[in-house]
Scaffold this motif. Structure first.
Motif, short mmCIF file in Angstrom:
data_model
loop_
_atom_site.label_atom_id
_atom_site.label_comp_id
_atom_site.label_asym_id
_atom_site.label_seq_id
_atom_site.Cartn_x
_atom_site.Cartn_y
_atom_site.Cartn_z
N ASP A 31 4.68 29.08 56.06
CA ASP A 31 3.98 30.24 56.62
C ASP A 31 2.56 30.38 56.07
OD1 ASP A 31 6.27 30.99 58.06
OD2 ASP A 31 7.07 32.09 56.34
N VAL A 32 2.28 29.65 55.00
CA VAL A 32 0.99 29.74 54.33
C VAL A 32 0.09 28.56 54.69
CG1 VAL A 32 -0.16 29.96 52.09
CG2 VAL A 32 2.08 31.00 52.44
N PHE A 33 0.68 27.36 54.71
CA PHE A 33 -0.05 26.14 55.07
C PHE A 33 0.79 25.32 56.03
CE2 PHE A 33 -2.03 27.00 50.89
CZ PHE A 33 -3.37 26.95 51.26
N SER A 34 0.12 24.50 56.81
CA SER A 34 0.81 23.59 57.72
C SER A 34 1.26 22.36 56.94
CB SER A 34 -0.13 23.19 58.86
OG SER A 34 0.49 22.22 59.69
N LEU A 35 2.57 22.13 56.89
CA LEU A 35 3.12 21.03 56.11
C LEU A 35 2.78 19.70 56.76
CD1 LEU A 35 6.65 22.47 55.22
CD2 LEU A 35 4.42 22.96 54.19
N GLY A 36 2.29 18.77 55.96
CA GLY A 36 1.90 17.47 56.46
C GLY A 36 0.51 17.42 57.05
N GLU A 37 -0.07 18.59 57.32
CA GLU A 37 -1.43 18.65 57.86
C GLU A 37 -2.42 19.23 56.85
OE1 GLU A 37 -2.67 17.69 60.86
OE2 GLU A 37 -0.75 16.73 61.26
N GLU A 38 -1.96 20.23 56.09
CA GLU A 38 -2.83 20.88 55.10
C GLU A 38 -2.33 20.68 53.68
OE1 GLU A 38 -4.14 24.44 58.19
OE2 GLU A 38 -2.55 24.78 56.74
N VAL A 39 -1.04 20.49 53.51
CA VAL A 39 -0.46 20.16 52.20
C VAL A 39 0.66 19.15 52.42
CG1 VAL A 39 -0.98 22.45 51.26
CG2 VAL A 39 1.29 22.00 52.23
N MET A 40 0.93 18.35 51.41
CA MET A 40 2.06 17.44 51.44
C MET A 40 3.17 18.01 50.56
SD MET A 40 0.66 15.36 53.48
CE MET A 40 2.05 14.22 53.62
N VAL A 41 4.40 17.83 50.99
CA VAL A 41 5.57 18.33 50.27
C VAL A 41 6.30 17.17 49.62
CG1 VAL A 41 7.81 19.45 50.52
CG2 VAL A 41 5.83 20.37 51.71
N ALA A 42 6.65 17.33 48.36
CA ALA A 42 7.41 16.30 47.63
C ALA A 42 8.76 16.87 47.20
CB ALA A 42 6.63 15.82 46.41
N ARG A 43 9.77 16.05 47.31
CA ARG A 43 11.11 16.42 46.83
C ARG A 43 11.57 15.53 45.68
NH1 ARG A 43 10.72 17.71 52.09
NH2 ARG A 43 11.58 19.73 52.75
N THR A 44 10.93 14.40 45.53
CA THR A 44 11.26 13.47 44.45
C THR A 44 9.97 12.85 43.91
OG1 THR A 44 11.45 11.52 45.87
CG2 THR A 44 13.42 12.88 45.62
N GLU A 45 10.07 12.18 42.78
CA GLU A 45 8.89 11.49 42.25
C GLU A 45 8.51 10.32 43.14
OE1 GLU A 45 10.14 8.56 38.79
OE2 GLU A 45 11.25 10.44 38.61
N GLN A 46 9.48 9.78 43.90
CA GLN A 46 9.15 8.71 44.84
C GLN A 46 8.24 9.22 45.95
OE1 GLN A 46 12.33 9.13 43.62
NE2 GLN A 46 12.09 7.35 42.26
N ASP A 47 8.44 10.48 46.38
CA ASP A 47 7.53 11.07 47.36
C ASP A 47 6.12 11.15 46.78
OD1 ASP A 47 9.53 11.46 49.24
OD2 ASP A 47 9.97 13.49 48.56
N VAL A 48 6.03 11.60 45.54
CA VAL A 48 4.71 11.70 44.89
C VAL A 48 4.03 10.34 44.84
CG1 VAL A 48 3.50 12.29 42.76
CG2 VAL A 48 5.42 13.70 43.53
N LEU A 49 4.76 9.32 44.42
CA LEU A 49 4.18 7.98 44.33
C LEU A 49 3.78 7.46 45.70
CD1 LEU A 49 6.48 6.30 41.65
CD2 LEU A 49 4.01 6.66 41.49
N ARG A 50 4.56 7.77 46.72
CA ARG A 50 4.23 7.31 48.08
C ARG A 50 2.89 7.89 48.54
NH1 ARG A 50 6.00 9.75 52.70
NH2 ARG A 50 7.62 10.84 51.50
N TYR A 51 2.67 9.19 48.26
CA TYR A 51 1.39 9.78 48.64
C TYR A 51 0.24 9.15 47.85
CZ TYR A 51 4.41 13.42 50.62
OH TYR A 51 5.36 14.10 51.34
#
Length: 355
Positions: free
Chosen positions: A281-301
């Motif tokens: 509701d605050v930012f558009s996910l994937g367009e304005e911020v990236m969301v991580a659920r694991t450290e692998q997500d962080v490394l991928r970005y």
């Protein structure tokens, strides 16, 4: 409106004073034409510059003796949750004010936790909240309804941090780190910091990482590629954020963003966030911020996102802040909430425009 604002204790330096969210909101309200009397309890050793817009007081007796009449006739009396002796100030406000009274809770998760533990008899209690006609809380989702249903709050509304845009703008310095974090290492954040930032640092030995702020409780075994940095000052903040390719921002608690989310976005940072309910509701996910659920997500970005996409991510986040999340927007939102409370109207849509 004729507004009396009871703020937190006076900070030690002029820079710290000017940076406080309550003072910034008071200034934004003045710019919108309201008469704002900002009351602030002085602290021993405070050495800030003289500010004609701030009226200091010594204690509750001094507050009553000098400002009783102003509080009594004000259209709106706004009490910050961090005002000294806030429970006693709340009782005094309820007995004194004849206009609309509002309570600004800038850390609602802390308030809920204190109430659950009953750790401090001097803290606010639900019976004190019922003396206010408007409760501004930092948490969205089900929290406002919970406050109304379980605590008897008359009207709870979400009031997120607002950014003073002049202090936060994209930096122009060189990139020093691939991922950084600036903030506290509170229990809510500690596990994610260990997993995501320190874990990513261990998983990418050639990467450059930085942790700034309160770091003592994060981890004893620091990877060699993680730098420690003092908490940046107001003047240093944009430059510090600008020296990072990506910035990690963690929520305070479920449904609750931290102020650094909007500050980092205003600096044009490419943000990696935890997936708290309400972020969409605050930012558009994937367009304005990236969301991580694991450290692998962080490394991928960090390793796979093209540089052009990373820059666009930060630019879109900054545009969203300037369009919806400045302190000027919060001043307008407070006006709307106050009008709604006076009319006894139902919930209103979030502010989208200053026009």
């Amino acid at each position: 409106m004729d507004i009396v604002f009871l703020g937190p204790v006076c900070r030690a330096t002029a820079e710290a004073q000017a940076a406080t969210a309550p003072r910034q909101l008071a200034q934004a309200l003045r710019r919108r034409g309201h008469a704002v009397l900002y009351l602030e309890r002085t602290a021993p050793g405070a050495s800030g510059e003289e500010d004609s817009a701030v009226a200091p007081y010594v204690d509750l007796a001094d507050l009553h003796a000098r400002f009783h009449s102003q509080v009594r006739r004000a259209d709106l009396v706004l009490v910050d949750a961090d005002a000294p002796q806030v429970a006693d100030v709340s009782r005094w406000t309820a007995n004194t004010a004849r206009g609309l009274t509002a309570f600004w809770d800038r850390d609602t998760p802390r308030t809920l936790a204190r109430h659950a533990l009953r750790e401090d008899p001097a803290c606010m209690t639900p019976d004190l909240f019922t003396g206010y006609r408007l409760y501004l809380c930092s948490s969205g989702g089900p929290v406002p309804r919970q406050l109304e249903r379980e605590w008897g709050v008359a009207r709870a509304r979400v009031f997120l941090p607002g950014v003073d845009a002049e202090h936060f703008a994209p930096g122009s310095g060189r990139t020093l780190w691939d991922l950084g974090y600036a903030g506290s290492s509170s229990p809510e954040r500690r596990g994610l910091l260990k997993q995501w930032l320190l874990g990513a640092a261990r998983g990418w030995s050639d990467g450059r990482f930085v942790l700034a702020g309160t770091l003592s409780a994060v981890d004893d075994a620091w990877p060699a590629n993680v730098a420690r940095h003092a908490a940046p000052s107001l003047q240093e903040h944009a430059g510090f954020i600008g020296a990072q390719r990506f910035t990690l921002v963690l929520s305070q608690a479920e449904h609750t963003p931290g102020a650094n989310l909007f500050e980092a976005a205003a600096c044009g940072a490419a943000l990696i966030c935890d997936p708290w309910p309400g972020l969409e509701d605050v930012f558009s996910l994937g367009e304005e911020v990236m969301v991580a659920r694991t450290e692998q997500d962080v490394l991928r970005y960090l390793l796979a996102m093209p540089e052009a996409d990373r820059r666009q991510l930060g630019m879109r986040a900054r545009a969203r802040v300037l369009a919806e999340h400045t302190v000027a927007h919060r001043a307008l939102q407070l006006e709307q909430y106050a009008s709604e409370a006076e009319r006894g109207a139902a919930w209103m849509a979030p502010v989208r425009s200053l026009n």
